[in-house]
Structure formats: structure tokens, C-alpha cells
Motif scaffolding. Structure first.
Motif, PDB file in Angstrom:
ATOM      1  N   LYS A 152       0.980  -1.239  -0.076  1.00 51.26           N
ATOM      2  CA  LYS A 152       0.034   0.013   0.034  1.00 51.26           C
ATOM      3  C   LYS A 152       0.799   1.191  -0.049  1.00 51.26           C
ATOM      4  O   LYS A 152       1.917   1.329  -0.643  1.00 51.26           O
ATOM      5  N   GLU A 212     -10.895 -10.833  -2.297  1.00 49.78           N
ATOM      6  CA  GLU A 212     -10.742  -9.929  -1.192  1.00 49.78           C
ATOM      7  C   GLU A 212     -11.849  -9.594  -0.723  1.00 49.78           C
ATOM      8  O   GLU A 212     -12.549  -8.382  -0.926  1.00 49.78           O
ATOM      9  N   VAL A 228      -4.613 -11.902   6.225  1.00 44.67           N
ATOM     10  CA  VAL A 228      -3.908 -13.034   6.060  1.00 44.67           C
ATOM     11  C   VAL A 228      -2.612 -12.978   7.226  1.00 44.67           C
ATOM     12  O   VAL A 228      -2.010 -11.918   7.074  1.00 44.67           O
ATOM     13  N   ILE A 283     -10.338  -6.568   4.979  1.00 40.06           N
ATOM     14  CA  ILE A 283      -9.211  -6.209   4.646  1.00 40.06           C
ATOM     15  C   ILE A 283      -8.803  -5.079   5.562  1.00 40.06           C
ATOM     16  O   ILE A 283      -9.615  -4.217   5.896  1.00 40.06           O
ATOM     17  N   GLY A 284      -7.668  -5.351   6.071  1.00 40.92           N
ATOM     18  CA  GLY A 284      -7.214  -4.408   7.150  1.00 40.92           C
ATOM     19  C   GLY A 284      -8.107  -4.351   8.470  1.00 40.92           C
ATOM     20  O   GLY A 284      -7.618  -3.450   9.369  1.00 40.92           O
ATOM     21  N   HIS A 341      -7.841  -3.230  -6.772  1.00 40.66           N
ATOM     22  CA  HIS A 341      -7.809  -3.491  -5.443  1.00 40.66           C
ATOM     23  C   HIS A 341      -9.409  -2.587  -4.834  1.00 40.66           C
ATOM     24  O   HIS A 341      -9.529  -1.346  -5.403  1.00 40.66           O
ATOM     25  N   LEU A 377      -2.776 -12.692  -1.127  1.00 40.56           N
ATOM     26  CA  LEU A 377      -2.672 -11.459  -1.279  1.00 40.56           C
ATOM     27  C   LEU A 377      -2.598 -10.887   0.201  1.00 40.56           C
ATOM     28  O   LEU A 377      -3.590 -10.927   0.705  1.00 40.56           O
ATOM     29  N   VAL A 378      -1.571 -10.346   0.641  1.00 38.74           N
ATOM     30  CA  VAL A 378      -1.139  -9.980   1.889  1.00 38.74           C
ATOM     31  C   VAL A 378      -0.857  -8.470   2.276  1.00 38.74           C
ATOM     32  O   VAL A 378       0.041  -7.945   1.391  1.00 38.74           O
ATOM     33  N   GLY A 379      -1.459  -7.648   2.909  1.00 37.70           N
ATOM     34  CA  GLY A 379      -1.451  -6.510   3.277  1.00 37.70           C
ATOM     35  C   GLY A 379      -0.651  -5.873   4.363  1.00 37.70           C
ATOM     36  O   GLY A 379       0.614  -6.624   4.445  1.00 37.70           O
ATOM     37  N   GLU A 431      -9.477  -0.917  -2.292  1.00 35.53           N
ATOM     38  CA  GLU A 431      -9.080   0.433  -2.043  1.00 35.53           C
ATOM     39  C   GLU A 431      -9.143   1.511  -3.161  1.00 35.53           C
ATOM     40  O   GLU A 431      -9.607   2.749  -3.040  1.00 35.53           O
ATOM     41  N   GLY A 480      -7.365 -12.699   0.033  1.00 33.96           N
ATOM     42  CA  GLY A 480      -6.749 -11.615   0.541  1.00 33.96           C
ATOM     43  C   GLY A 480      -7.800 -11.085   1.657  1.00 33.96           C
ATOM     44  O   GLY A 480      -8.850 -11.099   1.236  1.00 33.96           O
TER      45      GLY A 480
HETATM   46  C1  PEP Z   1      -4.868  -5.917   0.878  1.00 36.46           C
HETATM   47  O1  PEP Z   1      -4.560  -4.817   1.119  1.00 36.46           O
HETATM   48  O2  PEP Z   1      -4.986  -6.443  -0.114  1.00 36.46           O
HETATM   49  C2  PEP Z   1      -5.196  -6.824   2.214  1.00 36.46           C
HETATM   50  C3  PEP Z   1      -5.478  -7.951   2.197  1.00 36.46           C
HETATM   51  O3  PEP Z   1      -4.891  -6.231   3.385  1.00 36.46           O
HETATM   52  P1  PEP Z   1      -4.813  -6.783   4.734  1.00 36.46           P
HETATM   53  O4  PEP Z   1      -3.979  -8.121   4.657  1.00 36.46           O
HETATM   54  O5  PEP Z   1      -4.000  -6.113   5.542  1.00 36.46           O
HETATM   55  O6  PEP Z   1      -6.114  -7.303   5.300  1.00 36.46           O
END
Ligand code: PEP
Length: 256
Positions: A15, A171, A218, A176-177, A99, A236-238, A101, A215
Motif C-alpha cells: 500500500k 478479497e 492473512v 481487509i485491514g 484493489h 495477497l497480504v497487506g 481501496e 486476501g
Molecule cells: C490487501 O491490502 O490486499 C489486504 C489483504 O490487506 P490486509 O492483509 O492488511 O487485510
């Protein structure tokens, strides 16, 4: 475990975090950690200004580098945008498209996702197309309809013969987040919906070979339970990708 013909892919979405110096320090520390994990393709997705430094730091390794977004046109008067030609010239190999976001804050639509996907495939960039429902949509029992619409519009007009490297990331926006991960059952069901739509929009063969990542919060502790499922081909990991050790643990646990 994904079918053997679909190699696990673990992508780090950084990000709008890290300076170039921090990003290079990550890559240098991560290379020796990652070198033992041959089962997975590893992709780092830094901000645009970090791309040259990260590509350079990852040179001669198996780590690949993705942009977090791109325009669909090769060039033009589009202030603030980045073109696929510019990404290719830097040595970028993958690109995140759609994405949540970007959909939520920057007016990304299913139609612009489709334009960007066509452009990425035409330029030989591996597209990672993000789909996923909002919490309100899940609560209104619209998850299937949302995933089918996002996937089918993204794939409109795509030649099945051109989709070799296509990757989709499921996702759920509510995960997410937020620290709230989809259960393996929820993720598996969603991945099956997406794969079935790929089969209808393109061909069953493309559906069988397309990697679908999960995602949404994770972490090292939940990676194995997600990645053991047949239809989950990686993550897909944030947040948990920002620190070398936790991202390496996720890559290691994805082999479970
Ligand atoms: C992302 O930004 O694609 C995501 C999955 O974020 P997070 O792992 O922090 O939830």
C-alpha cells in the motif's frame, strides 16, 4: 493444496507504506529468508516511487515486482498516472488491478478494471485482478451476484487464448485491514464461485489454470488453513507483509 499445475503465489501489498530505503532493507533481509521456499512465486507490490529501487534490489532473485495500479493507455495527458509501458521499462512484471481501496477511494469501476486487464495482458504484465464483496453485500446475500458481476465484467472481451498468467484475488472488503479473516469455508465457497464464472466467461481450461488468491487479514497463523484448500492458490497480504519475518512465515506456511 492447489492443483500441482497451479503454482502457489504469495503477494505483498505494501500500500502507501515504506520509503525507498526501508523497501530496499526489506528486500535485502528477505532474500535469504525466501530462498528456501521454492514452492511459491513471491511478488512484492510497492508504491510507484519505490518500484525502481525494489526491482534493482530483487534483481537476479526469483522475487517478482508488481505495481499497485496502472492506466490502461500507453501514454497521454493523464497527470499522476502510470502506463504499462513505463512499468515494463522498469522491469515490473505484475500489476494489481481493481484493489478494493482503488474501487472505494479512487472511482475504480468494473469497466476500468476490464480496460486495465486487457492492457496488462497485451503488454505481458501478469494481472492480479481483485474482486470481493462489501459487508453490506454479504449480509444482503449478494455475495454470489457481486463476485459473478465483478469477474464477468473484468473478463468481457478477453480472448481465452491470451489469459495464460491471469491471477484473481478474492478479497472480501470486510476482511481487509480489519483483522477479521474469512473462514476457510467462506473463502473456499467464494473461490469456487469465481472459478465457475471464469469457466462461463472464458473456458473451463482457463478456469482450471487460473490462480485465485485469498486476501483479507492473512497472517502467519491462518495461512495454512486457507492454503490447504484446493481452490485457494495463494494469498495477497497487506499488513502482515510489511515485516520480513512475518511475510516469510506466511510464505513458509503456504506450503502446508
Ligand atoms: C490487501 O491490502 O490486499 C489486504 C489483504 O490487506 P490486509 O492483509 O492488511 O487485510
Amino acid at each position: 493444496m492447489p492443483e500441482s499445475r497451479r503454482k502457489t503465489l504469495i503477494a505483498a501489498n505494501w500500500k502507501m507504506y515504506k520509503t525507498a530505503e526501508e523497501a530496499v532493507a526489506f528486500v535485502r533481509a528477505f532474500i535469504p529468508l525466501a530462498s528456501t521456499h521454492r514452492h511459491a512465486e513471491i511478488v512484492l507490490c510497492p508504491s510507484p516511487t519505490l518500484l525502481p529501487a525494489v526491482v534493482e534490489a530483487a534483481r537476479n532473485t526469483s522475487i517478482r515486482v508488481a505495481a499497485q495500479n496502472m492506466h490502461w493507455l500507453d501514454q497521454g495527458a493523464y497527470t499522476g498516472e502510470t502506463s504499462p509501458l513505463q512499468l515494463k521499462a522498469l522491469g515490473v512484471t505484475h500489476v494489481l488491478i481493481g484493489h478494493s481501496e482503488r474501487r472505494q477511494y479512487f472511482n475504480e469501476t468494473d469497466e476500468t478494471v476490464n480496460l486495465k486487464l486487457k492492457s496488462a495482458l497485451a503488454h505481458g504484465l501478469v494481472p492480479i485482478v481483485c474482486v470481493g464483496e462489501l459487508l453490506a453485500e454479504r449480509e444482503a446475500n449478494q455475495t454470489t451476484a457481486v463476485l459473478e458481476r465483478q469477474t464477468s465484467v473484468a473478463l468481457t472481451g478477453i480472448d481465452p487464448a491470451s489469459t495464460g498468467p491471469l491471477v484473481i484475488a478474492y478479497e472480501p472488503v470486510w476482511a481487509i485491514g480489519t483483522g477479521r479473516t474469512a473462514t476457510p469455508e467462506i473463502a473456499d465457497e467464494a473461490h469456487k464461485i469465481v472459478r465457475a464464472q471464469i469457466a462461463r466467461s472464458l473456458t473451463p481450461q482457463v478456469a482450471a489454470s487460473t490462480r485465485i488468491l485469498y486476501g483479507g487479514s492473512v497472517k502467519p497463523e491462518n495461512t495454512a488453513s486457507l492454503c490447504t484448500l484446493d481452490d485457494i492458490d495463494g494469498a495477497l497480504v497487506g499488513g502482515a507483509s510489511l515485516v520480513e519475518a512475518s511475510f516469510e512465515q506466511i510464505v513458509a506456511n503456504s506450503a502446508a
